[in-house]
Design a protein around this motif. Sequence first.
Motif, PDB file in Angstrom:
ATOM      1  N   GLY A 147       0.824  -1.203   0.000  1.00  0.00           N
ATOM      2  CA  GLY A 147       0.000   0.000   0.000  1.00  0.00           C
ATOM      3  C   GLY A 147       0.855   1.249   0.000  1.00  0.00           C
ATOM      4  O   GLY A 147       1.814   1.341   0.774  1.00  0.00           O
ATOM      5  N   SER A 148       0.512   2.209  -0.856  1.00  0.00           N
ATOM      6  CA  SER A 148       1.326   3.420  -0.973  1.00  0.00           C
ATOM      7  C   SER A 148       1.425   4.175   0.342  1.00  0.00           C
ATOM      8  O   SER A 148       2.483   4.713   0.691  1.00  0.00           O
ATOM      9  N   ARG A 149       0.342   4.209   1.086  1.00  0.00           N
ATOM     10  CA  ARG A 149       0.353   4.914   2.375  1.00  0.00           C
ATOM     11  C   ARG A 149       1.299   4.229   3.358  1.00  0.00           C
ATOM     12  O   ARG A 149       2.093   4.889   4.043  1.00  0.00           O
ATOM     13  N   ASN A 150       1.253   2.899   3.409  1.00  0.00           N
ATOM     14  CA  ASN A 150       2.134   2.155   4.304  1.00  0.00           C
ATOM     15  C   ASN A 150       3.591   2.273   3.872  1.00  0.00           C
ATOM     16  O   ASN A 150       4.493   2.327   4.719  1.00  0.00           O
ATOM     17  N   VAL A 151       3.839   2.306   2.568  1.00  0.00           N
ATOM     18  CA  VAL A 151       5.205   2.478   2.074  1.00  0.00           C
ATOM     19  C   VAL A 151       5.773   3.788   2.588  1.00  0.00           C
ATOM     20  O   VAL A 151       6.909   3.853   3.070  1.00  0.00           O
ATOM     21  N   GLU A 152       4.991   4.853   2.504  1.00  0.00           N
ATOM     22  CA  GLU A 152       5.433   6.167   2.980  1.00  0.00           C
ATOM     23  C   GLU A 152       5.693   6.143   4.481  1.00  0.00           C
ATOM     24  O   GLU A 152       6.682   6.705   4.958  1.00  0.00           O
ATOM     25  N   LEU A 153       4.809   5.480   5.220  1.00  0.00           N
ATOM     26  CA  LEU A 153       4.955   5.427   6.674  1.00  0.00           C
ATOM     27  C   LEU A 153       6.207   4.652   7.072  1.00  0.00           C
ATOM     28  O   LEU A 153       6.949   5.080   7.962  1.00  0.00           O
ATOM     29  N   VAL A 154       6.436   3.506   6.428  1.00  0.00           N
ATOM     30  CA  VAL A 154       7.601   2.685   6.758  1.00  0.00           C
ATOM     31  C   VAL A 154       8.886   3.408   6.377  1.00  0.00           C
ATOM     32  O   VAL A 154       9.862   3.390   7.135  1.00  0.00           O
ATOM     33  N   LEU A 155       8.908   4.035   5.216  1.00  0.00           N
ATOM     34  CA  LEU A 155      10.091   4.796   4.805  1.00  0.00           C
ATOM     35  C   LEU A 155      10.413   5.891   5.804  1.00  0.00           C
ATOM     36  O   LEU A 155      11.564   6.054   6.227  1.00  0.00           O
ATOM     37  N   PHE A 181      14.863  -1.334  -0.159  1.00  0.00           N
ATOM     38  CA  PHE A 181      13.854  -2.269  -0.664  1.00  0.00           C
ATOM     39  C   PHE A 181      12.638  -1.512  -1.182  1.00  0.00           C
ATOM     40  O   PHE A 181      12.057  -1.871  -2.222  1.00  0.00           O
ATOM     41  N   LEU A 182      12.241  -0.459  -0.476  1.00  0.00           N
ATOM     42  CA  LEU A 182      11.059   0.322  -0.842  1.00  0.00           C
ATOM     43  C   LEU A 182      11.359   1.399  -1.880  1.00  0.00           C
ATOM     44  O   LEU A 182      10.490   2.208  -2.210  1.00  0.00           O
ATOM     45  N   GLY A 183      12.591   1.406  -2.380  1.00  0.00           N
ATOM     46  CA  GLY A 183      12.940   2.349  -3.431  1.00  0.00           C
ATOM     47  C   GLY A 183      13.515   3.658  -2.955  1.00  0.00           C
ATOM     48  O   GLY A 183      13.757   4.575  -3.750  1.00  0.00           O
ATOM     49  N   GLY A 184      13.764   3.771  -1.645  1.00  0.00           N
ATOM     50  CA  GLY A 184      14.350   4.992  -1.108  1.00  0.00           C
ATOM     51  C   GLY A 184      15.873   4.944  -1.149  1.00  0.00           C
ATOM     52  O   GLY A 184      16.470   3.909  -1.470  1.00  0.00           O
ATOM     53  N   ILE A 185      16.483   6.068  -0.826  1.00  0.00           N
ATOM     54  CA  ILE A 185      17.940   6.154  -0.775  1.00  0.00           C
ATOM     55  C   ILE A 185      18.346   6.621   0.616  1.00  0.00           C
ATOM     56  O   ILE A 185      17.995   7.731   1.034  1.00  0.00           O
ATOM     57  N   PRO A 186      19.065   5.792   1.380  1.00  0.00           N
ATOM     58  CA  PRO A 186      19.514   6.184   2.719  1.00  0.00           C
ATOM     59  C   PRO A 186      20.419   7.417   2.658  1.00  0.00           C
ATOM     60  O   PRO A 186      21.036   7.699   1.624  1.00  0.00           O
ATOM     61  N   LYS A 187      20.507   8.138   3.762  1.00  0.00           N
ATOM     62  CA  LYS A 187      21.315   9.355   3.814  1.00  0.00           C
ATOM     63  C   LYS A 187      22.772   9.078   3.462  1.00  0.00           C
ATOM     64  O   LYS A 187      23.446   9.922   2.870  1.00  0.00           O
ATOM     65  N   ASN A 188      23.257   7.921   3.845  1.00  0.00           N
ATOM     66  CA  ASN A 188      24.655   7.574   3.562  1.00  0.00           C
ATOM     67  C   ASN A 188      24.835   6.907   2.211  1.00  0.00           C
ATOM     68  O   ASN A 188      25.910   6.377   1.905  1.00  0.00           O
ATOM     69  N   GLY A 189      23.780   6.891   1.410  1.00  0.00           N
ATOM     70  CA  GLY A 189      23.876   6.327   0.077  1.00  0.00           C
ATOM     71  C   GLY A 189      23.627   4.824   0.035  1.00  0.00           C
ATOM     72  O   GLY A 189      23.397   4.178   1.063  1.00  0.00           O
ATOM     73  N   ILE A 190      23.651   4.276  -1.165  1.00  0.00           N
ATOM     74  CA  ILE A 190      23.432   2.847  -1.374  1.00  0.00           C
ATOM     75  C   ILE A 190      24.703   2.081  -1.012  1.00  0.00           C
ATOM     76  O   ILE A 190      25.774   2.345  -1.552  1.00  0.00           O
ATOM     77  N   ASN A 191      24.557   1.145  -0.103  1.00  0.00           N
ATOM     78  CA  ASN A 191      25.713   0.354   0.314  1.00  0.00           C
ATOM     79  C   ASN A 191      25.227  -0.968   0.888  1.00  0.00           C
ATOM     80  O   ASN A 191      24.260  -1.008   1.643  1.00  0.00           O
TER      81      ASN A 191
END
Length: 258
Positions: A147-155, A181-191
């Motif tokens: 669910g898009s709403r849950n994706v936003e909440l978990v991110l 996994f949810l398509g976001g990018i952590p502050k420290n980048g992809i690693n």
Amino acid sequence: MLEDITGHETVDRLPILASGNNVDQLLAVPKLASGTGESIASAVFETLLQWDFLSKARGMSFDTTSSNPGRLNGACTLLEQKLNRELLWLACRHHILEIMLEALVLKSLGPSSGPDILLFVRFRKAWPSLNKEGFKVADDPILQKIGSRNVELVLSFAEKQLDVFQPRDDYKELLTLVIMFLGGIPKNGINFMAPAGLHRARWMAKGVYAIKVYMFRGEFKMTKKEEVAITELCMFVVSIYVYHWFQAPSVALLLGMI
């Protein structure tokens, strides 16, 4: 397990704490003759007796190792018998979540003949040869199920938790993997960290492995059944496990509430 005060023998010690009235007190760290429920219950009972807390103890907080909550010979059951009254049972929420994750792993991947999970062992061996830039985030059907709403909440939740002090690297790793996994990018980048051990001391190791395996599904060969199982595990970890894990209160091994 600690080295004895005298000599170099390794002995089993049990930290016993009490809390109440805005006070947390370490009562004792007795040496145990064995790790049985009887030995643990006797150590706690004697400690409560020494502190004159026998009549004040109201509840027990404990991990879910069989020696503690066992119905017949568990420390909690035997301590109640020694006190001749019932206490409130407060099982560690982290241990409960571990049991839930293990149950889902068993249902999805089937039983394992040893402490290792064969799929994860294969992945760990294949890791050096995998293209680390060949990872894939969750497919759209998976995101739709969450669910898009849950994706936003978990991110948002995972990102905020990374800003909070996390005492262990695997805690940080799980949060980072959930974001990716949810398509976001952590502050420290992809690693990506290399796959580590699966021993019980690493609480969320199975969840960490599941997300990594899923994200490298294009590089790592799996059967259709394994792909379905890994997807189920990732759905559980992202939708339920990660939020409840990081919201769960930390507790001592065996805590008397006064």
